[in-house]
Scaffold this motif. Structure first.
Motif, PDB file in Angstrom:
ATOM      1  N   UNK A 187       0.772  -1.201  -0.127  1.00 26.14           N
ATOM      2  CA  UNK A 187      -0.034  -0.153  -0.090  1.00 26.14           C
ATOM      3  C   UNK A 187       0.814   1.413  -0.100  1.00 26.14           C
ATOM      4  N   UNK A 188       2.050   1.064   0.606  1.00 27.73           N
ATOM      5  CA  UNK A 188       2.697   2.313   0.763  1.00 27.73           C
ATOM      6  C   UNK A 188       3.450   2.383  -0.928  1.00 27.73           C
ATOM      7  N   UNK A 189       3.782   1.618  -1.464  1.00 25.20           N
ATOM      8  CA  UNK A 189       4.224   1.388  -2.908  1.00 25.20           C
ATOM      9  C   UNK A 189       2.918   2.264  -3.651  1.00 25.20           C
ATOM     10  N   UNK A 190       1.994   1.696  -3.388  1.00 24.12           N
ATOM     11  CA  UNK A 190       0.592   1.993  -4.289  1.00 24.12           C
ATOM     12  C   UNK A 190       0.535   3.706  -4.073  1.00 24.12           C
ATOM     13  N   UNK A 191       0.401   4.109  -3.056  1.00 22.42           N
ATOM     14  CA  UNK A 191      -0.036   5.296  -2.661  1.00 22.42           C
ATOM     15  C   UNK A 191       1.278   6.365  -3.059  1.00 22.42           C
ATOM     16  N   UNK A 192       2.449   6.207  -2.840  1.00 21.22           N
ATOM     17  CA  UNK A 192       3.276   6.990  -3.453  1.00 21.22           C
ATOM     18  C   UNK A 192       3.626   6.741  -4.852  1.00 21.22           C
ATOM     19  N   UNK A 193       3.253   5.959  -5.433  1.00 20.53           N
ATOM     20  CA  UNK A 193       3.321   5.787  -6.669  1.00 20.53           C
ATOM     21  C   UNK A 193       2.447   6.903  -7.192  1.00 20.53           C
ATOM     22  N   UNK A 194       1.165   6.636  -6.876  1.00 26.62           N
ATOM     23  CA  UNK A 194       0.001   7.500  -7.237  1.00 26.62           C
ATOM     24  C   UNK A 194       0.305   8.930  -7.067  1.00 26.62           C
ATOM     25  N   UNK A 195       0.756   9.270  -5.939  1.00 30.92           N
ATOM     26  CA  UNK A 195       1.247  10.605  -5.596  1.00 30.92           C
ATOM     27  C   UNK A 195       2.130  11.379  -6.529  1.00 30.92           C
ATOM     28  N   UNK A 196       3.407  10.484  -6.771  1.00 27.72           N
ATOM     29  CA  UNK A 196       4.260  11.017  -7.793  1.00 27.72           C
ATOM     30  C   UNK A 196       3.786  10.889  -9.044  1.00 27.72           C
ATOM     31  N   UNK A 197       3.169  10.303  -9.841  1.00 24.10           N
ATOM     32  CA  UNK A 197       2.523  10.196 -11.149  1.00 24.10           C
ATOM     33  C   UNK A 197       1.460  11.113 -11.427  1.00 24.10           C
ATOM     34  N   UNK A 198       0.514  11.359 -10.476  1.00 22.74           N
ATOM     35  CA  UNK A 198      -0.702  12.083 -10.589  1.00 22.74           C
ATOM     36  C   UNK A 198      -0.564  13.547 -10.367  1.00 22.74           C
ATOM     37  N   UNK A 199       0.497  14.179  -9.769  1.00 26.75           N
ATOM     38  CA  UNK A 199       0.930  15.468  -9.398  1.00 26.75           C
ATOM     39  C   UNK A 199       1.980  15.906 -10.170  1.00 26.75           C
ATOM     40  N   UNK A 200       2.946  15.119 -10.520  1.00 29.02           N
ATOM     41  CA  UNK A 200       4.308  15.923 -10.934  1.00 29.02           C
ATOM     42  C   UNK A 200       4.707  16.922 -10.138  1.00 29.02           C
ATOM     43  N   UNK A 201       4.633  16.694  -8.678  1.00 29.93           N
ATOM     44  CA  UNK A 201       4.957  17.932  -7.808  1.00 29.93           C
ATOM     45  C   UNK A 201       6.136  17.175  -6.795  1.00 29.93           C
ATOM     46  N   UNK A 202       6.215  15.891  -6.779  1.00 25.18           N
ATOM     47  CA  UNK A 202       7.080  15.113  -5.877  1.00 25.18           C
ATOM     48  C   UNK A 202       8.371  14.527  -6.416  1.00 25.18           C
ATOM     49  N   UNK A 203       9.507  14.945  -5.964  1.00 24.74           N
ATOM     50  CA  UNK A 203      10.908  14.072  -6.479  1.00 24.74           C
ATOM     51  C   UNK A 203      11.399  13.149  -5.383  1.00 24.74           C
ATOM     52  N   UNK A 204      12.529  12.581  -5.753  1.00 25.39           N
ATOM     53  CA  UNK A 204      13.145  11.762  -4.545  1.00 25.39           C
ATOM     54  C   UNK A 204      13.361  12.408  -3.234  1.00 25.39           C
ATOM     55  N   UNK A 205      13.651  13.608  -3.075  1.00 26.37           N
ATOM     56  CA  UNK A 205      13.963  14.220  -1.949  1.00 26.37           C
ATOM     57  C   UNK A 205      12.671  14.482  -1.212  1.00 26.37           C
TER      58      UNK A 205
END
Length: 319
Positions: free
Chosen positions: A211-229
């Motif tokens: 679930x951590x993977x699913x949620x963070x992947x969604x946030x990264x791909x859906x918003x384009x506002x989050x990077x590795x840092x």
């Protein structure tokens, strides 16, 4: 738009295809007079999608079957991803219900009656939903008796505009709904540590990592506002269990967030396809899982699309 690469559609399918998430949502949000007669232990997915191709960018859907008293009942969940309510949503739902009944009659040609369908619409757009949920409200009526105009209503769940304390369900369901609630919110960065903190209530480590993977992947791909840092900072702020945090960082961050999440995307597609094949065809032969494990993303996408119309397992996975 390819439905398999749309982050909102993918997030909904990966989460609401899980029985624990779906049952948690329905348990907390079905109207009382419906919930008391539904046996959620019988809940299963029976079809992937009824949405027209041109509308895939704005809608996702999942169909379940469940026992209502002693009768099989469909529960149809339509997820609307538009930032504003669709005036004709009740018409769209009616069209999809008709498709469901058509599919049912193909599979049960001797049926004399149609099974009931309970329609639910989950909306997480930015504009508040103020459109009537009954079908007759969108019909121009110059004075025709109402008995000649079809009528039905759907259950609306406007997730963006209800307080957090009204979001009901067990921990997995609440995490999914809260993520969907704030995905378009400019304050998502501040809300994520609160949402991810719920991981500490998940006792199954494998489930927590998934679930951590699913949620963070969604946030990264859906918003384009989050990077590795950003992802590293969010995880550290959240104080997730140390073993889960270390495993996630080792698996994704150390190999680069984009590379790691893309690899996770591939594995997520395979898990989703396996889950849907099981829901459709029952227990899978060993060769099926082997073929899925060895397949590249292109084949997984092709097979997932075939699943919409194929009647046999071999028809889905043929080369």
């Amino acid at each position: 738009m390819n439905k398999l690469t749309d982050p909102h559609d993918k997030f909904i399918r990966e989460t609401f295809s899980r029985k624990d998430v779906a049952a948690g949502f329905l348990d907390g949000n079905l109207p009382g007079e419906i919930r008391k007669n539904v046996n959620l232990a019988t809940l299963s997915i029976v079809k992937d999608s009824f949405i027209d191709k041109e509308l895939k960018e704005h809608f996702s859907d999942i169909l379940y079957t469940v026992k209502y008293r002693k009768t099989d009942m469909f529960i149809y969940l339509l997820f609307e991803h538009k930032s504003y309510p669709d005036q004709l949503s009740s018409f769209q739902i009616l069209r999809y219900e008709t498709k469901i009944w058509e599919q049912y009659l193909k599979q049960n040609p001797k049926a004399k009656k149609l099974p009931p369908i309970f329609p639910m619409l989950l909306y997480h757009g930015q504009a508040e939903w103020k459109i009537p949920v009954n079908f007759q409200a969108i019909i121009q009526n110059p004075g025709l008796p109402e008995r000649y105009i079809p009528e039905y209503s759907y259950e609306l769940y406007d997730i963006s505009h209800i307080p957090e304390n009204k979001i009901r369900g067990k921990v997995l369901t609440r995490m999914v709904l809260l993520t969907a609630k704030y995905i378009f919110d400019p304050n998502l960065r501040q809300k994520l540590p609160e949402i991810l903190a719920l991981f500490n209530q998940i006792t199954n480590r494998k489930t927590a990592l998934e679930m951590l993977e699913i949620i963070l992947r969604y946030v990264v791909r859906a918003t384009n506002r989050f990077d590795e840092k950003d992802v590293i900072e969010i995880i550290k702020e959240t104080e997730i269990g140390e073993d889960i945090m270390e495993t996630f960082i080792d698996r994704y961050i150390n190999q680069g967030i984009e590379q790691g999440l893309n690899q996770g995307l591939n594995q997520g597609e395979k898990r989703s396809l396996t889950r849907l094949l099981k829901a459709r065809f029952g227990k899978l032969p060993e060769w099926v899982q082997d073929k899925i494990n060895l397949a590249d993303l292109k084949h997984i996408e092709e097979w997932s699309i075939r699943l919409l119309t194929a009647d046999k397992l071999n028809d889905v996975l043929k080369d």
